[in-house]
Structure formats: structure tokens, C-alpha cells
Design a protein around this motif. Structure first.
Motif, PDB file in Angstrom:
ATOM      1  N   LEU A 107       3.825  11.058  -2.164  1.00 45.08           N
ATOM      2  CA  LEU A 107       2.269  10.462  -2.269  1.00 45.08           C
ATOM      3  C   LEU A 107       1.481  11.370  -1.213  1.00 45.08           C
ATOM      4  N   GLY A 108       1.471  12.692  -1.621  1.00 45.73           N
ATOM      5  CA  GLY A 108       0.489  13.465  -1.052  1.00 45.73           C
ATOM      6  C   GLY A 108       0.911  13.828   0.340  1.00 45.73           C
ATOM      7  N   PHE A 109       2.030  13.491   1.178  1.00 46.69           N
ATOM      8  CA  PHE A 109       2.368  14.040   2.279  1.00 46.69           C
ATOM      9  C   PHE A 109       3.595  14.795   2.145  1.00 46.69           C
TER      10      PHE A 109
ATOM     11  N   TYR B 280      -7.368   8.097   3.498  1.00 44.79           N
ATOM     12  CA  TYR B 280      -5.927   8.037   2.739  1.00 44.79           C
ATOM     13  C   TYR B 280      -5.057   8.770   3.695  1.00 44.79           C
ATOM     14  N   PHE B 281      -5.409   9.741   4.438  1.00 46.11           N
ATOM     15  CA  PHE B 281      -4.462  10.560   5.097  1.00 46.11           C
ATOM     16  C   PHE B 281      -4.463  10.564   6.657  1.00 46.11           C
ATOM     17  N   ARG B 282      -5.053   9.357   6.906  1.00 46.08           N
ATOM     18  CA  ARG B 282      -5.294   9.349   8.390  1.00 46.08           C
ATOM     19  C   ARG B 282      -4.186   8.997   9.097  1.00 46.08           C
ATOM     20  N   ILE B 283      -2.746   8.820   8.446  1.00 42.65           N
ATOM     21  CA  ILE B 283      -1.557   8.289   9.331  1.00 42.65           C
ATOM     22  C   ILE B 283      -0.892   9.548   9.262  1.00 42.65           C
TER      23      ILE B 283
ATOM     24  N   THR C 222       0.778  -1.307  -0.053  1.00 43.28           N
ATOM     25  CA  THR C 222      -0.010  -0.013   0.065  1.00 43.28           C
ATOM     26  C   THR C 222       0.793   1.185   0.128  1.00 43.28           C
ATOM     27  N   ALA C 223      -0.006   2.316  -0.148  1.00 45.09           N
ATOM     28  CA  ALA C 223       0.798   3.491  -0.233  1.00 45.09           C
ATOM     29  C   ALA C 223       1.177   3.724   1.075  1.00 45.09           C
ATOM     30  N   HIS C 224       0.451   3.777   2.243  1.00 43.07           N
ATOM     31  CA  HIS C 224       0.738   3.792   3.589  1.00 43.07           C
ATOM     32  C   HIS C 224       2.116   3.104   3.867  1.00 43.07           C
ATOM     33  N   GLN C 225       2.289   1.984   3.475  1.00 47.83           N
ATOM     34  CA  GLN C 225       3.416   1.492   3.728  1.00 47.83           C
ATOM     35  C   GLN C 225       4.782   2.100   3.239  1.00 47.83           C
TER      36      GLN C 225
END
Length: 423
Positions: free
Chosen positions: A298-300, A359-362, A136-139
């Protein structure tokens, strides 16, 4: 299908030089085509150039449709249609071209992907995350955050110029042929590529993510070798993460590793030159987080910060552009439906909010979430007051909690606890 994919993966993982043959027959199997159709329908998507929809196919019979596809593949008469080109905005007045295949071609691409994916998954590197099974993108974001915490503070923020549009077909087919010796598979893949033009892999194609990862796999290998060569026990001095064409490399911030930073930049250029991929010099940046620089991935937006205990940590939150883009979408919904009930607006904004927040929850998104929620609350109140022909926000009419509960507007703005501990 799953058992076949598992066997192919195990064989490919165990024998790195093995070239697979006899794969085409599995592409043509009814169960492969059926699974591919199921996946294509799950993704839905717009019709291709022929205008055919899933509802039209199911009305006339899915089995007959798939039998026709199977027959054309087995007889060698299958010819892919041209992709329908659709331009979508990507910010700054620029657009991104999507190549949308017909459903028939999506099914064929999906069947080919189901058979080829386990071959190349065995060769892909740990730092590659884009559109891969169980990744995933989060990883990828967490991998980058952890690297910053571990003192890898010099950053190569790599931007590739029109990557998907510039993939060379002959180079890509050579890479596939190193692992696949089935001439019919290679012929089919060449046909699918040519349907999108003389060069590039179309964004929107089912098999495009797999092929785009394969095209850059040697770049990933180079970075993995650099990571291992410079390793000191369990300590590494370089890290990277790539999600499709979005790539960031992080190098140890100590001055003794100046040579590594310069060396990685040089080797990146050499590997990209081999596959004729060009770096966007204007957007590619060499940054030092130790000097207060920040970068996006990735948006962050990532920054190095001091924690309350004065240890070095990392702060990553949604980029300003991501927040602005969300609010523009929501604002447009409120504007276009200003005379309609809030329940109608809710039905349109809830999926947008849910996807964006999940998506941005992290990371450190709580302040951004608070801003978005306050903005949304005021927008909802103004909408209701205008419907009553009144001004103001109705602060005395409704409590904020009651407002969200009454109209069932998405309100889960919680942030997942961070997994990256400061050092």
C-alpha cells in the motif's frame, strides 16, 4: 436506509446460511436511489459515455431523473449503458483501464450496493480492508507492521495478474446466489456486469469493490483458518492483510514453522485456482525480513530493524516510487505555471501535498517528509527569483517559515506517533 442495512447485517451475521429474498423492492425505493445519487455526486467523477453531468441533471430536476430510474427498474426496462473506458498511467509505461459508468448507471449500482453490502459485510474476514465501511488503508498497514514486530518475518508478497479484468462472471454470480435468492437482483447484477464486457469487474464501477472483495473472500477464509489452526493460546504464527488485490501474508520466522510457510503458498495457489485468478510469478516474492529483505504494501516499504534499545522493531516509510511520483506531479505544476504568481501554483499544489502527506503520515515518514519539504522550499524560492529576473534561491530575502506563511503553502509535515511497540 441505515435501519434497513442494520437489520440485514444482523440477520446475515446471525444466520450464515440464510439466503435473502425480497431485496429488489428496496433497490427501487426512492430513498435508496436518492441516497445513491447523493453518494455519487459526492464522489463527482467524469461523465459516462452519454456525456451527462450532475449539473445538467440538477438543472432539469433530480426528482424527475430518479423517478425515471425508479420506473425503469420496477417495469424491468432498465438497461445499463456501456462504460466509457479511460486509461490512466500506473508507472513503468503501463496503464490501468477505468470503466466509467453513466451517472444513471452509477445510481443503480449504488442502490444495489447499499442493499447487498450488509449481506456480505457479515461474511467478510478481519484481514480484508479494501473499500469497506469503517476500514482504512492505515489500519491494514498497522496490522502488517504489528505482525513484523511479533516475529512474523517470512513474507509472501502476492501479486495477482490483471485481477479486476479477469473476474469470471459465472463464478461471481454463484457466490452472490449463495446469499441472495432474489432473481431480479441477480438479473440486474448480471446486466451491470455484462455492460463492462464478457469478463471482469470494471475499476471505476460503484459496486466493483464489493464484488471484488466477495470474489476473494474464500482466500481470506483459508488464511483465517490457517491462523486459528496454528494458534497457540494468544500467540498466532501467521498474519495477512488484503486491500482489494494487494495482499501480503506473514509467517513466523522460526524454522519450526517452515512447513507453514510452504503450506500457505500451496493453499493460496489452490484457492486462487478455484476462482481462476492467476498469480504474477515475476512480481510475487517470498521474502525473509530476518535476512535483510524488504517488501512493499500500500505504498509503504517495510523492513525489520533494531531499535535504540536493541529490540526488534519495524521500519515502514513511503516507497521511493511514491516520493518520485509526488515530486514529478509538483514539478509538472511548477513547469506549466512558471510565468504565473506563486499563489496560483499554491492553489494547485496544496491539494496534492495535503492528500499525499495525510496518507503517508504514519510510520517512519519524517525523513521522507523532510526531503519533500526541502525540495519544495527550493522550488518555491527559484520560482519567486525567476519572477524577479534574478538567479539563486533568495535565502537572504525570505526566511523559510515566513515564505510558507506569506504564501499559505501547505506545511503540515508532522508524522503521527507510531502505535506499534517493539518486542
Amino acid at each position: 436506509m441505515q435501519e434497513l442495512r442494520r437489520k440485514i447485517y444482523i440477520k446475515a451475521k446471525a444466520e450464515k446460511a440464510h439466503r435473502f429474498w425480497g431485496l429488489y423492492v428496496h433497490v427501487c425505493k426512492m430513498e435508496t436511489l436518492m441516497e445513491s445519487y447523493r453518494m455519487a455526486k459526492g464522489n463527482n467523477g467524469s461523465p459516462g459515455i452519454d456525456g451527462m453531468t450532475f449539473s445538467a441533471i440538477e438543472e432539469s430536476g433530480v426528482d424527475g431523473f430518479l423517478r425515471d430510474v425508479k420506473a425503469s427498474l420496477e417495469e424491468g426496462t432498465y438497461r445499463p449503458s456501456r462504460n466509457r473506458v479511460k486509461e490512466i498511467p500506473k508507472g513503468g509505461g503501463k496503464t490501468r483501464k477505468l470503466g466509467i459508468p453513466t451517472i444513471r448507471d452509477r445510481v443503480v449500482q449504488g442502490a444495489l450496493k447499499l442493499v447487498l453490502e450488509p449481506v456480505f459485510e457479515a461474511d467478510f474476514q478481519d484481514g480484508s480492508y479494501g473499500y469497506r465501511p469503517r476500514r482504512t488503508a492505515h489500519q491494514a498497514v498497522e496490522r502488517v507492521a504489528e505482525a513484523v514486530v511479533k516475529e512474523k518475518t517470512r513474507v509472501i508478497d502476492l501479486d495477482l495478474r490483471s485481477y479486476f479484468d479477469t473476474v469470471r462472471h459465472h463464478i461471481l454470480l454463484e457466490k452472490v446466489a449463495k446469499r441472495v435468492s432474489d432473481s431480479r437482483v441477480l438479473r440486474l447484477l448480471k446486466q451491470l456486469l455484462k455492460a463492462g464486457g464478457k469478463m471482469g469487474v470494471p475499476q471505476g464501477g460503484v459496486i466493483s469493490p464489493l464484488l471484488s472483495n466477495l470474489y476473494l473472500n474464500e482466500v481470506d477464509r483459508m488464511l483465517e483458518r490457517a491462523k486459528e489452526v496454528t494458534r497457540e493460546g494468544r500467540y498466532t504464527h501467521i498474519e495477512y492483510a488484503r486491500f482489494a488485490d494487494d495482499c501480503v501474508v506473514l509467517v513466523d520466522g522460526h524454522r519450526k514453522w517452515d512447513w507453514l510457510w510452504a503450506g500457505v503458498v500451496r493453499r493460496l495457489r489452490e484457492e486462487l485456482d478455484k476462482v481462476q485468478v492467476h498469480i504474477n510469478e515475476e512480481k510475487t516474492k517470498l521474502l525473509d525480513l530476518g535476512k535483510g529483505d524488504s517488501f512493499g504494501f500500500l505504498g509503504f516499504e517495510f523492513r525489520r530493524t533494531r531499535t535504540r534499545s536493541r529490540k526488534w522493531g519495524v521500519n515502514y516509510r513511503p516507497k521511493m516510487q511514491a516520493r518520485v511520483k509526488l515530486l514529478d506531479k509538483l514539478k509538472d505544476v511548477f513547469r506549466r505555471h512558471g510565468s504565473q504568481p506563486l499563489t496560483r501554483v499554491r492553489d494547485l499544489i496544496n491539494p496534492i501535498l495535503r492528500g499525499w502527506v495525510r496518507y503517508f503520515r504514519i510510520g517512519h515518514s519524517s525523513r521522507t517528509f523532510g526531503y519533500v519539504r526541502d525540495w519544495l522550499t527550493k522550488k518555491m524560492r527559484r520560482h519567486l527569483m525567476k519572477a524577479k529576473g534574478k538567479r539563486g534561491f533568495g535565502w537572504k530575502r525570505w526566511s523559510t517559515r515566513g515564505l510558507y506563511a506569506m504564501y499559505n503553502v501547505y506545511n503540515d509535515f508532522r508524522v503521527t506517533p507510531r502505535k506499534v511497540a517493539p518486542t
